[in-house]
Design a protein around this motif. Structure first.
Motif, PDB file in Angstrom:
ATOM      1  N   LEU A 150       0.875  -1.180   0.178  1.00 16.95           N
ATOM      2  CA  LEU A 150      -0.037  -0.041   0.108  1.00 16.95           C
ATOM      3  C   LEU A 150       1.000   1.344  -0.078  1.00 16.95           C
ATOM      4  N   VAL A 151       1.973   1.334   0.748  1.00  7.45           N
ATOM      5  CA  VAL A 151       2.791   2.406   1.008  1.00  7.45           C
ATOM      6  C   VAL A 151       3.529   2.512  -0.495  1.00  7.45           C
ATOM      7  N   ALA A 152       4.160   1.404  -1.059  1.00  9.37           N
ATOM      8  CA  ALA A 152       4.539   1.680  -2.453  1.00  9.37           C
ATOM      9  C   ALA A 152       3.793   2.178  -3.454  1.00  9.37           C
ATOM     10  N   THR A 153       2.569   1.477  -3.529  1.00  9.59           N
ATOM     11  CA  THR A 153       1.677   2.071  -4.406  1.00  9.59           C
ATOM     12  C   THR A 153       1.357   3.348  -4.249  1.00  9.59           C
ATOM     13  N   ALA A 154       1.166   3.945  -3.120  1.00 13.24           N
ATOM     14  CA  ALA A 154       0.848   5.397  -2.768  1.00 13.24           C
ATOM     15  C   ALA A 154       2.074   6.297  -3.322  1.00 13.24           C
ATOM     16  N   VAL A 155       3.397   5.897  -2.925  1.00 14.31           N
ATOM     17  CA  VAL A 155       4.605   6.533  -3.498  1.00 14.31           C
ATOM     18  C   VAL A 155       4.472   6.695  -4.819  1.00 14.31           C
ATOM     19  N   VAL A 156       4.435   5.584  -5.741  1.00 13.43           N
ATOM     20  CA  VAL A 156       4.504   5.466  -7.124  1.00 13.43           C
ATOM     21  C   VAL A 156       3.604   6.300  -7.768  1.00 13.43           C
ATOM     22  N   VAL A 157       2.436   6.268  -7.427  1.00 10.28           N
ATOM     23  CA  VAL A 157       0.942   6.984  -7.818  1.00 10.28           C
ATOM     24  C   VAL A 157       1.146   8.321  -7.609  1.00 10.28           C
ATOM     25  N   SER A 158       1.430   8.786  -6.531  1.00  9.47           N
ATOM     26  CA  SER A 158       1.602  10.152  -6.006  1.00  9.47           C
ATOM     27  C   SER A 158       2.962  10.807  -6.657  1.00  9.47           C
ATOM     28  N   ALA A 159       3.940  10.347  -6.723  1.00  6.75           N
ATOM     29  CA  ALA A 159       5.044  10.920  -7.484  1.00  6.75           C
ATOM     30  C   ALA A 159       4.753  10.893  -9.032  1.00  6.75           C
ATOM     31  N   SER A 210       9.261   7.708  -9.090  1.00  6.11           N
ATOM     32  CA  SER A 210       8.280   6.733  -9.526  1.00  6.11           C
ATOM     33  C   SER A 210       9.138   5.684 -10.230  1.00  6.11           C
ATOM     34  N   ALA A 211       9.906   5.710 -11.053  1.00  6.44           N
ATOM     35  CA  ALA A 211      10.482   4.770 -11.850  1.00  6.44           C
ATOM     36  C   ALA A 211      11.586   3.974 -11.044  1.00  6.44           C
ATOM     37  N   LEU A 212      12.283   4.570  -9.983  1.00 14.97           N
ATOM     38  CA  LEU A 212      13.031   3.916  -9.322  1.00 14.97           C
ATOM     39  C   LEU A 212      12.211   3.116  -8.123  1.00 14.97           C
ATOM     40  N   ALA A 213      11.108   3.436  -7.584  1.00 13.42           N
ATOM     41  CA  ALA A 213      10.512   2.891  -6.982  1.00 13.42           C
ATOM     42  C   ALA A 213       9.883   1.231  -7.656  1.00 13.42           C
ATOM     43  N   VAL A 214       9.377   1.570  -8.776  1.00 15.52           N
ATOM     44  CA  VAL A 214       9.157   0.326  -9.451  1.00 15.52           C
ATOM     45  C   VAL A 214      10.375  -0.383  -9.716  1.00 15.52           C
ATOM     46  N   VAL A 215      11.467  -0.159 -10.148  1.00 14.99           N
ATOM     47  CA  VAL A 215      12.749  -0.843 -10.535  1.00 14.99           C
ATOM     48  C   VAL A 215      13.037  -1.632  -9.111  1.00 14.99           C
ATOM     49  N   TYR A 216      12.797  -0.833  -7.973  1.00 13.05           N
ATOM     50  CA  TYR A 216      13.268  -1.445  -6.685  1.00 13.05           C
ATOM     51  C   TYR A 216      12.117  -2.412  -6.184  1.00 13.05           C
ATOM     52  N   GLY A 217      11.072  -2.267  -6.566  1.00 13.08           N
ATOM     53  CA  GLY A 217      10.088  -3.402  -6.254  1.00 13.08           C
ATOM     54  C   GLY A 217      10.245  -4.699  -7.098  1.00 13.08           C
ATOM     55  N   ILE A 218      10.863  -4.511  -8.429  1.00 11.84           N
ATOM     56  CA  ILE A 218      11.021  -5.705  -9.421  1.00 11.84           C
ATOM     57  C   ILE A 218      12.332  -6.256  -8.723  1.00 11.84           C
ATOM     58  N   TYR A 219      13.370  -5.477  -8.232  1.00  9.08           N
ATOM     59  CA  TYR A 219      14.685  -5.945  -7.596  1.00  9.08           C
ATOM     60  C   TYR A 219      14.133  -6.865  -6.470  1.00  9.08           C
ATOM     61  N   LEU A 220      13.523  -6.634  -5.751  1.00 13.04           N
ATOM     62  CA  LEU A 220      12.817  -7.107  -4.349  1.00 13.04           C
ATOM     63  C   LEU A 220      12.326  -8.433  -4.775  1.00 13.04           C
ATOM     64  N   HIS A 241      17.619 -13.918  -7.097  1.00 14.52           N
ATOM     65  CA  HIS A 241      17.602 -14.726  -8.094  1.00 14.52           C
ATOM     66  C   HIS A 241      18.551 -14.425  -9.312  1.00 14.52           C
ATOM     67  N   LEU A 242      18.411 -13.026  -9.806  1.00 14.76           N
ATOM     68  CA  LEU A 242      19.369 -12.709 -10.864  1.00 14.76           C
ATOM     69  C   LEU A 242      20.786 -12.658 -10.143  1.00 14.76           C
ATOM     70  N   ILE A 243      21.010 -12.140  -8.934  1.00 17.13           N
ATOM     71  CA  ILE A 243      22.384 -12.288  -8.511  1.00 17.13           C
ATOM     72  C   ILE A 243      22.946 -13.651  -8.273  1.00 17.13           C
ATOM     73  N   LYS A 244      22.290 -14.632  -7.914  1.00 22.75           N
ATOM     74  CA  LYS A 244      22.513 -16.040  -8.027  1.00 22.75           C
ATOM     75  C   LYS A 244      22.944 -16.527  -9.461  1.00 22.75           C
ATOM     76  N   LEU A 245      22.158 -16.101 -10.418  1.00 24.89           N
ATOM     77  CA  LEU A 245      22.389 -16.621 -11.759  1.00 24.89           C
ATOM     78  C   LEU A 245      23.736 -15.954 -12.382  1.00 24.89           C
ATOM     79  N   PHE A 246      24.034 -14.629 -11.783  1.00 24.48           N
ATOM     80  CA  PHE A 246      25.169 -14.082 -12.753  1.00 24.48           C
ATOM     81  C   PHE A 246      26.529 -14.497 -11.720  1.00 24.48           C
ATOM     82  N   THR A 247      26.325 -14.807 -10.533  1.00 25.33           N
ATOM     83  CA  THR A 247      27.595 -14.871  -9.739  1.00 25.33           C
ATOM     84  C   THR A 247      28.105 -16.738  -9.748  1.00 25.33           C
TER      85      THR A 247
END
Length: 115
Positions: free
Chosen positions: A15-24, A93-103, A108-114
């Motif tokens: 809910l907080v992340a959604t509010a941040v993305v939409v508000s920004a 807004s974009a960074l919040a979305v990218v961070y959410g995808i990273y979470l 899995h991506l770190i394990k894949l590339f390391t």
């Protein structure tokens, strides 16, 4: 057994992340409009689709946007600051979305590339 505190934590975080993305994003659109750069999006043309906005309506909207930009009481510096603020809001807004995808997939991506 369900860990209800973890469930509540995920719910509140979402809910907080959604509010941040939409508000920004909406503040960015507002600042972009204040800066005199009203975003006018023409509808996409698809086969067998109904066009909601006619080309004449698009031209009228562009004309109204230019007229409103001329009537703006803001100085050029204030318009420039609003424009920069708009892009800062879009970046947040974009960074919040990218961070959410990273979470979600980051480990899995770190394990894949390391390994």
């Amino acid at each position: 057994m369900i860990d209800w505190m973890a469930f509540v934590l995920v719910l509140v975080s979402a809910l907080v992340a959604t509010a941040v993305v939409v508000s920004a994003y909406s503040l960015g659109i507002r600042l972009l409009t204040i800066s005199g750069r009203t975003p006018i999006v023409t509808p996409a043309e698809f086969t067998d689709a109904i066009t909601i906005v006619t080309p004449a309506e698009i031209k009228a909207a562009e004309k109204r946007a230019k007229k409103a930009a001329k009537k703006s009481p803001l100085s050029e510096g204030q318009k420039r600051a609003a424009f920069v603020g708009a892009w800062v809001c879009f970046a947040v807004s974009a960074l919040a979305v990218v961070y959410g995808i990273y979470l979600i997939v980051g480990d899995h991506l770190i394990k894949l590339f390391t390994h």
